[in-house]
Design a protein around this motif. Structure first.
Motif, PDB file in Angstrom:
ATOM      1  N   ARG A  93      76.381 -74.199  33.471  1.00 12.62           N
ATOM      2  CA  ARG A  93      76.087 -75.432  33.004  1.00 12.62           C
ATOM      3  C   ARG A  93      76.342 -76.689  33.723  1.00 12.62           C
ATOM      4  O   ARG A  93      75.381 -77.704  33.521  1.00 12.62           O
ATOM      5  CB  ARG A  93      76.481 -75.518  31.669  1.00 12.62           C
ATOM      6  CG  ARG A  93      76.229 -74.496  30.674  1.00 12.62           C
ATOM      7  CD  ARG A  93      76.460 -74.841  29.041  1.00 12.62           C
ATOM      8  NE  ARG A  93      75.656 -76.057  28.782  1.00 12.62           N
ATOM      9  CZ  ARG A  93      76.089 -76.733  27.612  1.00 12.62           C
ATOM     10  NH1 ARG A  93      77.171 -76.548  26.953  1.00 12.62           N
ATOM     11  NH2 ARG A  93      75.263 -77.787  27.340  1.00 12.62           N
ATOM     12  N   LYS A  94      77.269 -76.453  34.636  1.00 11.61           N
ATOM     13  CA  LYS A  94      77.717 -77.616  35.585  1.00 11.61           C
ATOM     14  C   LYS A  94      76.475 -77.750  36.727  1.00 11.61           C
ATOM     15  O   LYS A  94      76.133 -78.696  37.140  1.00 11.61           O
ATOM     16  CB  LYS A  94      78.969 -77.261  36.262  1.00 11.61           C
ATOM     17  CG  LYS A  94      79.245 -78.483  37.215  1.00 11.61           C
ATOM     18  CD  LYS A  94      80.769 -78.259  37.673  1.00 11.61           C
ATOM     19  CE  LYS A  94      81.096 -79.351  38.570  1.00 11.61           C
ATOM     20  NZ  LYS A  94      82.673 -79.045  39.215  1.00 11.61           N
ATOM     21  N   GLN A  95      76.100 -76.649  37.107  1.00  9.41           N
ATOM     22  CA  GLN A  95      74.849 -76.372  38.075  1.00  9.41           C
ATOM     23  C   GLN A  95      73.596 -76.785  37.468  1.00  9.41           C
ATOM     24  O   GLN A  95      72.908 -77.195  38.262  1.00  9.41           O
ATOM     25  CB  GLN A  95      74.977 -75.170  38.860  1.00  9.41           C
ATOM     26  CG  GLN A  95      76.385 -74.824  39.756  1.00  9.41           C
ATOM     27  CD  GLN A  95      76.636 -75.737  40.802  1.00  9.41           C
ATOM     28  OE1 GLN A  95      75.689 -76.243  41.346  1.00  9.41           O
ATOM     29  NE2 GLN A  95      77.906 -76.251  40.862  1.00  9.41           N
ATOM     30  N   ALA A  96      73.369 -76.498  36.359  1.00  4.38           N
ATOM     31  CA  ALA A  96      71.993 -76.457  35.665  1.00  4.38           C
ATOM     32  C   ALA A  96      72.239 -77.284  34.459  1.00  4.38           C
ATOM     33  O   ALA A  96      72.268 -76.831  33.320  1.00  4.38           O
ATOM     34  CB  ALA A  96      71.513 -75.045  35.494  1.00  4.38           C
ATOM     35  N   PRO A  97      72.643 -78.778  34.305  1.00  7.99           N
ATOM     36  CA  PRO A  97      72.970 -79.337  32.998  1.00  7.99           C
ATOM     37  C   PRO A  97      71.557 -79.279  32.178  1.00  7.99           C
ATOM     38  O   PRO A  97      72.057 -79.574  30.948  1.00  7.99           O
ATOM     39  CB  PRO A  97      73.168 -80.985  33.684  1.00  7.99           C
ATOM     40  CG  PRO A  97      72.275 -80.695  35.065  1.00  7.99           C
ATOM     41  CD  PRO A  97      72.466 -79.379  35.387  1.00  7.99           C
ATOM     42  N   ARG A  98      70.493 -79.027  32.516  1.00  5.35           N
ATOM     43  CA  ARG A  98      69.346 -79.036  31.619  1.00  5.35           C
ATOM     44  C   ARG A  98      69.390 -77.834  30.678  1.00  5.35           C
ATOM     45  O   ARG A  98      68.743 -77.792  29.752  1.00  5.35           O
ATOM     46  CB  ARG A  98      68.043 -78.921  32.187  1.00  5.35           C
ATOM     47  CG  ARG A  98      67.787 -80.147  33.030  1.00  5.35           C
ATOM     48  CD  ARG A  98      66.340 -80.148  33.484  1.00  5.35           C
ATOM     49  NE  ARG A  98      65.952 -79.059  34.489  1.00  5.35           N
ATOM     50  CZ  ARG A  98      64.870 -78.596  34.657  1.00  5.35           C
ATOM     51  NH1 ARG A  98      63.957 -78.928  33.880  1.00  5.35           N
ATOM     52  NH2 ARG A  98      64.534 -77.422  35.419  1.00  5.35           N
ATOM     53  N   MET A  99      70.404 -76.822  30.993  1.00  7.29           N
ATOM     54  CA  MET A  99      70.508 -75.580  30.315  1.00  7.29           C
ATOM     55  C   MET A  99      71.268 -75.831  29.002  1.00  7.29           C
ATOM     56  O   MET A  99      72.505 -76.254  28.981  1.00  7.29           O
ATOM     57  CB  MET A  99      70.792 -74.575  31.231  1.00  7.29           C
ATOM     58  CG  MET A  99      70.747 -73.165  30.542  1.00  7.29           C
ATOM     59  SD  MET A  99      71.236 -71.697  31.573  1.00  7.29           S
ATOM     60  CE  MET A  99      69.871 -71.780  32.851  1.00  7.29           C
ATOM     61  N   SER A 100      70.866 -75.384  27.898  1.00 12.12           N
ATOM     62  CA  SER A 100      71.862 -75.366  26.520  1.00 12.12           C
ATOM     63  C   SER A 100      72.528 -74.657  26.726  1.00 12.12           C
ATOM     64  O   SER A 100      72.674 -73.170  27.169  1.00 12.12           O
ATOM     65  CB  SER A 100      70.771 -75.289  25.511  1.00 12.12           C
ATOM     66  OG  SER A 100      70.378 -73.921  25.311  1.00 12.12           O
ATOM     67  N   LEU A 101      73.652 -74.253  25.447  1.00 12.73           N
ATOM     68  CA  LEU A 101      74.565 -73.524  25.535  1.00 12.73           C
ATOM     69  C   LEU A 101      74.066 -71.933  25.218  1.00 12.73           C
ATOM     70  O   LEU A 101      74.365 -71.080  25.812  1.00 12.73           O
ATOM     71  CB  LEU A 101      75.661 -73.861  24.710  1.00 12.73           C
ATOM     72  CG  LEU A 101      77.037 -72.950  24.283  1.00 12.73           C
ATOM     73  CD1 LEU A 101      77.781 -72.953  25.487  1.00 12.73           C
ATOM     74  CD2 LEU A 101      77.618 -73.524  22.924  1.00 12.73           C
ATOM     75  N   GLN A 102      73.150 -72.035  24.328  1.00 12.42           N
ATOM     76  CA  GLN A 102      72.567 -70.822  24.004  1.00 12.42           C
ATOM     77  C   GLN A 102      71.702 -70.255  25.213  1.00 12.42           C
ATOM     78  O   GLN A 102      71.830 -68.912  25.434  1.00 12.42           O
ATOM     79  CB  GLN A 102      71.391 -70.908  22.889  1.00 12.42           C
ATOM     80  CG  GLN A 102      72.169 -71.202  21.445  1.00 12.42           C
ATOM     81  CD  GLN A 102      72.677 -72.555  21.377  1.00 12.42           C
ATOM     82  OE1 GLN A 102      72.479 -73.484  22.236  1.00 12.42           O
ATOM     83  NE2 GLN A 102      73.591 -73.033  20.371  1.00 12.42           N
ATOM     84  N   GLU A 103      70.818 -70.950  26.007  1.00 12.03           N
ATOM     85  CA  GLU A 103      70.232 -70.399  27.293  1.00 12.03           C
ATOM     86  C   GLU A 103      71.268 -69.958  28.109  1.00 12.03           C
ATOM     87  O   GLU A 103      71.208 -68.980  28.915  1.00 12.03           O
ATOM     88  CB  GLU A 103      69.464 -71.525  27.579  1.00 12.03           C
ATOM     89  CG  GLU A 103      68.251 -72.057  26.793  1.00 12.03           C
ATOM     90  CD  GLU A 103      67.541 -73.155  27.075  1.00 12.03           C
ATOM     91  OE1 GLU A 103      66.222 -73.447  26.821  1.00 12.03           O
ATOM     92  OE2 GLU A 103      68.243 -74.082  27.919  1.00 12.03           O
ATOM     93  N   ALA A 104      72.405 -70.722  28.301  1.00 14.55           N
ATOM     94  CA  ALA A 104      73.524 -70.252  29.153  1.00 14.55           C
ATOM     95  C   ALA A 104      74.110 -68.913  29.056  1.00 14.55           C
ATOM     96  O   ALA A 104      74.419 -68.132  29.780  1.00 14.55           O
ATOM     97  CB  ALA A 104      74.519 -71.317  29.601  1.00 14.55           C
ATOM     98  N   LYS A 105      74.345 -68.689  27.700  1.00 11.83           N
ATOM     99  CA  LYS A 105      74.949 -67.567  27.321  1.00 11.83           C
ATOM    100  C   LYS A 105      73.780 -66.308  27.529  1.00 11.83           C
ATOM    101  O   LYS A 105      74.318 -65.268  28.088  1.00 11.83           O
ATOM    102  CB  LYS A 105      75.136 -67.647  25.531  1.00 11.83           C
ATOM    103  CG  LYS A 105      75.886 -66.510  25.285  1.00 11.83           C
ATOM    104  CD  LYS A 105      76.376 -66.378  23.881  1.00 11.83           C
ATOM    105  CE  LYS A 105      76.829 -65.242  23.184  1.00 11.83           C
ATOM    106  NZ  LYS A 105      77.365 -65.426  21.802  1.00 11.83           N
ATOM    107  N   ALA A 106      72.351 -66.675  27.172  1.00 10.42           N
ATOM    108  CA  ALA A 106      71.458 -65.510  27.524  1.00 10.42           C
ATOM    109  C   ALA A 106      71.589 -65.376  28.928  1.00 10.42           C
ATOM    110  O   ALA A 106      71.412 -64.182  29.288  1.00 10.42           O
ATOM    111  CB  ALA A 106      70.150 -66.195  26.715  1.00 10.42           C
ATOM    112  N   TYR A 107      71.483 -66.441  29.672  1.00  9.35           N
ATOM    113  CA  TYR A 107      71.316 -66.251  31.178  1.00  9.35           C
ATOM    114  C   TYR A 107      72.274 -65.224  31.812  1.00  9.35           C
ATOM    115  O   TYR A 107      72.289 -64.403  32.521  1.00  9.35           O
ATOM    116  CB  TYR A 107      71.191 -67.595  31.843  1.00  9.35           C
ATOM    117  CG  TYR A 107      71.394 -67.668  33.498  1.00  9.35           C
ATOM    118  CD1 TYR A 107      69.980 -67.913  34.080  1.00  9.35           C
ATOM    119  CD2 TYR A 107      72.216 -67.383  34.199  1.00  9.35           C
ATOM    120  CE1 TYR A 107      69.953 -68.248  35.181  1.00  9.35           C
ATOM    121  CE2 TYR A 107      72.209 -67.283  35.613  1.00  9.35           C
ATOM    122  CZ  TYR A 107      70.988 -67.507  36.131  1.00  9.35           C
ATOM    123  OH  TYR A 107      70.722 -67.777  37.526  1.00  9.35           O
TER     124      TYR A 107
END
Length: 301
Positions: free
Chosen positions: A250-264
């Protein structure tokens, strides 16, 4: 041992291995048990920051090793895959190592890119001479159909550049191709000749961006380049945990939500490339997108 016991043992072994790997960053007990002799400080620091010794895809595996492993200092290697291109870099300090490998001093440390043809059909790769022949044949067929054809002289390729995906051919008048010192107002191309199947394409943006090769692989071949963040996120998830991997992501991709980061993180931890809808969030929107690639001639029969 029955099937149930064997299955339980495999699960226990997988759990123990994850526990052990998660503790590597907090001590050197594991490394000391693996090493057969003391390692210099320079070598320890080098191994910490270097990539995995072995990487691979479904098609190919790349492995690297440095010797002497316990005393190296200043040596390094790096390798990565972009679609079907293997990028390799070596940084070698000791001259004796270079001499034994037969490498010239100028070659040591130079990065290179190795194209990996689909199916490893090396005999089917289009040569430079064949690429020129294909482009000039296309120009000869297309020239009579141009509205101003009677004003256009015979055409020929005057310059060719090699790329990992094929050959970039620049064309002009046949007279200019024979004598480039003469000025010409007719400069065309570049046309890309696919080195695998000989198809010809006009790729906009080759003059001002280096990302056009990945665009070509995605638009024409259907091959998406691996997300550059995936390897680092997978490494953090395996060694430190999901929370640290999500924080880094999320630091490198601030556009990503918490749910999207978890899925990633869950996807890359399983060794799978993230889907385009997630991978696109790790890249900044490109205001200079070169546009759609135009196919001028299909594969050579």
């Amino acid at each position: 041992m029955d099937a149930d016991t064997s299955e339980h043992c495999l699960r226990l072994a997988a759990l123990v291995s994850k526990v052990v790997r998660s503790k590597v960053g907090f001590g050197d007990i594991l490394m000391r048990s693996i090493c057969t002799q003391p390692m210099t400080l320079q070598a320890e620091m080098a191994w910490v920051f270097m990539p995995p010794q072995t990487i691979g895809t479904r098609s190919v595996t790349s492995s690297a090793v440095l010797e002497p492993a316990y005393e190296m200092g200043g040596d390094a290697f790096d390798h990565s895959f972009t679609a079907r291109t293997l990028h390799v870099t070596t940084r070698i300090q000791p001259s004796w190592f270079a001499d034994r490998l037969g490498l010239s001093r100028g070659a040591v440390g130079d990065p290179c890119r190795i194209w990996l043809p689909r199916g490893w059909r090396m005999g089917s790769v289009i040569s430079k001479e064949r690429a020129v022949e294909l482009v000039e044949s296309l120009l000869a067929r297309e020239r009579p159909t141009w509205a101003w054809a009677r004003l256009v002289p015979n055409l020929a390729v005057y310059h060719v550049e090699e790329r990992s995906v094929g050959w970039l051919a620049y064309w002009s008048s046949a007279e200019y191709a024979r004598n480039p010192d003469r000025r010409s107002n007719l400069l065309g191309g570049p046309y890309l000749v696919d080195r695998e199947d000989g198809s010809i394409h006009f790729v906009p943006g080759t003059a001002w961006t280096e990302d056009w090769e990945e665009l070509y692989l995605w638009q024409v071949k259907g091959i998406r380049a691996p997300d550059p963040l995936a390897a680092a996120v997978r490494h953090l998830a395996d060694r430190v945990g999901t929370a640290a991997a999500m924080q880094h992501l999320r630091k490198q991709a601030p556009r990503m939500s918490l749910q999207e980061a978890k899925a990633y993180v869950k996807i890359v931890r399983d060794g799978i490339e993230p889907p385009e809808e997630l991978a696109s969030l790790t890249r900044e929107p490109d205001p200079w997108h070169p546009g759609t690639i135009e196919t001028l001639a299909g594969p050579v029969q």
